[in-house]
Design a protein around this motif. Sequence first.
Motif, PDB file in Angstrom:
ATOM      1  N   GLN A   1      -7.012  13.516  -5.840  1.00 61.35           N
ATOM      2  CA  GLN A   1      -7.648  14.564  -5.047  1.00 61.35           C
ATOM      3  C   GLN A   1      -8.549  14.019  -3.948  1.00 61.35           C
ATOM      4  N   GLY A   2      -8.784  12.719  -3.959  1.00 61.70           N
ATOM      5  CA  GLY A   2      -9.546  12.088  -2.886  1.00 61.70           C
ATOM      6  C   GLY A   2      -8.617  11.509  -1.840  1.00 61.70           C
ATOM      7  N   PRO A   3      -9.174  10.851  -0.805  1.00 62.06           N
ATOM      8  CA  PRO A   3      -8.329  10.291   0.263  1.00 62.06           C
ATOM      9  C   PRO A   3      -7.433   9.154  -0.223  1.00 62.06           C
ATOM     10  N   ILE A   4      -7.872   8.440  -1.276  1.00 63.55           N
ATOM     11  CA  ILE A   4      -7.100   7.319  -1.812  1.00 63.55           C
ATOM     12  C   ILE A   4      -6.907   7.552  -3.311  1.00 63.55           C
ATOM     13  N   PRO A   5      -5.673   7.416  -3.825  1.00 63.10           N
ATOM     14  CA  PRO A   5      -5.461   7.584  -5.266  1.00 63.10           C
ATOM     15  C   PRO A   5      -6.293   6.576  -6.074  1.00 63.10           C
ATOM     16  N   VAL A   6      -6.931   7.074  -7.116  1.00 67.76           N
ATOM     17  CA  VAL A   6      -7.754   6.237  -7.982  1.00 67.76           C
ATOM     18  C   VAL A   6      -7.151   6.272  -9.380  1.00 67.76           C
ATOM     19  N   VAL A   7      -7.035   5.112 -10.035  1.00 72.30           N
ATOM     20  CA  VAL A   7      -6.512   5.047 -11.399  1.00 72.30           C
ATOM     21  C   VAL A   7      -7.587   4.504 -12.321  1.00 72.30           C
ATOM     22  N   LYS A   8      -7.766   5.164 -13.441  1.00 68.44           N
ATOM     23  CA  LYS A   8      -8.681   4.706 -14.486  1.00 68.44           C
ATOM     24  C   LYS A   8      -7.832   4.319 -15.700  1.00 68.44           C
TER      25      LYS A   8
ATOM     26  N   ILE B   1       0.091  12.613  -4.251  1.00 64.93           N
ATOM     27  CA  ILE B   1       0.809  12.324  -5.499  1.00 64.93           C
ATOM     28  C   ILE B   1       1.973  11.377  -5.209  1.00 64.93           C
ATOM     29  N   ALA B   2       2.694  11.638  -4.114  1.00 62.23           N
ATOM     30  CA  ALA B   2       3.801  10.765  -3.722  1.00 62.23           C
ATOM     31  C   ALA B   2       3.297   9.354  -3.424  1.00 62.23           C
ATOM     32  N   ALA B   3       2.125   9.271  -2.797  1.00 54.89           N
ATOM     33  CA  ALA B   3       1.540   7.960  -2.511  1.00 54.89           C
ATOM     34  C   ALA B   3       1.164   7.238  -3.801  1.00 54.89           C
ATOM     35  N   ALA B   4       0.654   7.989  -4.773  1.00 60.16           N
ATOM     36  CA  ALA B   4       0.309   7.382  -6.066  1.00 60.16           C
ATOM     37  C   ALA B   4       1.561   6.888  -6.786  1.00 60.16           C
ATOM     38  N   LEU B   5       2.642   7.640  -6.703  1.00 63.31           N
ATOM     39  CA  LEU B   5       3.895   7.209  -7.320  1.00 63.31           C
ATOM     40  C   LEU B   5       4.375   5.897  -6.718  1.00 63.31           C
ATOM     41  N   ASP B   6       4.148   5.735  -5.426  1.00 62.68           N
ATOM     42  CA  ASP B   6       4.600   4.524  -4.737  1.00 62.68           C
ATOM     43  C   ASP B   6       3.859   3.279  -5.208  1.00 62.68           C
ATOM     44  N   THR B   7       2.691   3.471  -5.820  1.00 57.14           N
ATOM     45  CA  THR B   7       1.904   2.317  -6.288  1.00 57.14           C
ATOM     46  C   THR B   7       2.301   1.868  -7.687  1.00 57.14           C
ATOM     47  N   LEU B   8       3.154   2.643  -8.383  1.00 61.51           N
ATOM     48  CA  LEU B   8       3.498   2.295  -9.757  1.00 61.51           C
ATOM     49  C   LEU B   8       4.317   1.007  -9.806  1.00 61.51           C
ATOM     50  N   ARG B   9       3.957   0.134 -10.724  1.00 62.08           N
ATOM     51  CA  ARG B   9       4.663  -1.123 -10.929  1.00 62.08           C
ATOM     52  C   ARG B   9       4.821  -1.367 -12.426  1.00 62.08           C
TER      53      ARG B   9
END
Length: 747
Positions: A174-181, A218-226
């Motif tokens: 929900q922010g400008p950059i996806p954050v993962v905890k 959300i699409a941008a966050a998916l792109d970071t998955l490794r």
Amino acid sequence: MAMRATVSRFPVTEEALEACAVQWGIAVTPFAAADERGQLPATGGGGDRVPRCEHCWAYLNSHCDMERWGWSCALCGTLNGFDDDALHRLQRPDALPELTSSFVDLEIPVDGSEGAGDGVQARPVYVAAVDLACSEEFLELIKSALLAALEALIPGSLFGLMTFSHKIGLYDVQGPIPVVKNVFIPPDTEEDGLPVALEDAMPLLSFLAPIDTCKDRIAAALDTLRPTSSWERGAASGQEPDTVLLGGRGFGTAMPALIDYLSSEYGTTFALARVFAFLSGAPDYGDGQLDTRRYGEQYASKGEDPDLALLPEQIPFYKDLAAVAVQAGVCVDIFAVTDEYTDLASLKFLSIESGGSLFLYTNTDDSTLPQDIYRLLSRPYAFGCVLRLRTSSDFEPGNSYGHFFPDPQYEHVQHIICCDSFATYAYDFNFKHPEGFSRHTDPAVVQIAFQYSVIEPVKATSENETQSSAGYMFCLKRRLRIRTLQYRPAKNINEIYDSVDPEALLHILVHKVILISLDKGVKEGRSLVHDWLALLIARYNQVLRSDPRTPELPVDVDFLQCPQLQMLPQLVFALLRSPLLRLHEEGIHPDYRIYLQCLFSALEPSSLAKAIYPVLISYSSPDKQAFPRHTLSRAALIMSESPIFLLDAFTNLIVYYSSTADPSLPFPPPHDCLLRTMINELKQGRCITPKLTFIHGGREDSALFESYLIEEQDVDGPGFTTGKGFVSFRESIRHAVADIIETESSI
């Protein structure tokens, strides 16, 4: 609501039921928009005000006899009086749709205190739980599937992204950059849960993002998955990185934590949360680990039945977790993408008992996962459903079949967590006493009541535009759907045979076969099917011979005098040849068998019949159909002399050009031709996406197409073509029938 009985003329007595040997029951698709003839229900309000019988609690319906001050129940015959409300409504006949139609869908007022009603938040919530102990190919497929899912979700929905391996990852987009905890999963299953609760790691409303404003993020966050590396997994488990293979899949710890996480907003933010769990293998880390070594056991050397050993669950962990999910308002769909043994026998309960579905894809190359999840999210669904079948007083429901669970208090009441327009359930019937129907001229009555909830969007106004920044609002609607049908008793056995619905009969039979296979093994399931067909044919021949006008004839295994039964030997032969009932030593993977059991037990009768015995249609050209149905044999292909065939096996669609096809015929068929139109119509009417394959017999390997030509394959064994196949099967049935007739005639 579609309802299909195995026979439209019911047996009169228990003796008649035994004498005909027909499966007696009904298949019900409760959330289908129309009935089996395409008729829509009469709609209206006042679902909570429909008068009910004081004796059997059936609903007033159009088959009831009306009096000035009351009505006689069509099911039990009790005379009931009208209360003041019903008398007032009777002054306006249009206010009682239940009296004008036997199929009604009525709205029920919802108490706002229950977390529903107009203006009360009941937003659709979806969570993707992605396995990162995986390959790059798996992850690319999941990314494609979730991008397709985002396109299918309606604006205003909330979406959460969670990953799991040796740790749980929660994404705030929900922010400008996806954050993962990240929350690490303890490797020791005896430790008491996670070191940090997910709510403490990230507030739930930060995790659930509105799809309309956050789709790109959300699409941008998916792109970071490794995928997690062996170094990470080794460090987490205390092993050397070089010794760690693919694994570290803490699914059994992640799912209870996610369900508990979501439960805090159940009844406030959402009425049902749907979780899509993507798995690349068996859980092997933390809680709920599954031992995959049992697949490699040498059961034959131990004298054990591998099918019986591999079909039951290993541990009750996931079945128990499904009950927790139901209480939390969470429905789980499992998408397994693997060709390794994953023990779906244990995992399936988390999906089917929480109202979800189980999907299996054996490779990533031609997987239909993106299309399947798009279809799943595009079609309407009901939840919080209660299904109740009532019958007239001389007979009653026996066993019930399908992905529901019985009410702990009330008989013949089933609860369904989540139900779409394809989901189908079945019941078989028993007489309450051997005499059967007390009055042979009165119709038997079956009534299905289906109470359910749906979420509907509401156009926001300036007064209520508080639910989201875009003003999307949803309300929970509760409805009652009632269908009442009459069935005439048959005057004799011939009338029963002439009224058989072979697809509905197969539907009941497959449910019974699945249950006995799970309980006693696949071999017992095969015996049940074979013995039932032999008994049915024996009873049919005994009826023929009891007619003095019929000359003494040899045993008829083809039902020559009864068109309604003529397809049954081929359906049973195909069922015995299907992966559902072929044996482990023939190369049937236990996970694939479990997947088929889950799929087949939810299909409506026509779809199931195609999955068991595919439909083969011939075309003289891409724009002209030659014949609507052929038997599944090479002989049928040769005799038809048609150049093009369309084979519909439900999960597969194959267009086959024969080796003798005119080279001028376009291959593949053009997109604007009749054949393509038929293919598109078939694909649209499926709950899953069938794989479409084009094969030119003169240029390409035809093995896939020929594998469906089962009538020349032996009923036992790996399916090699012998030229005997169905002919040999008919002879074996003929001998069994002759033995039954001889044995019974000597008694």
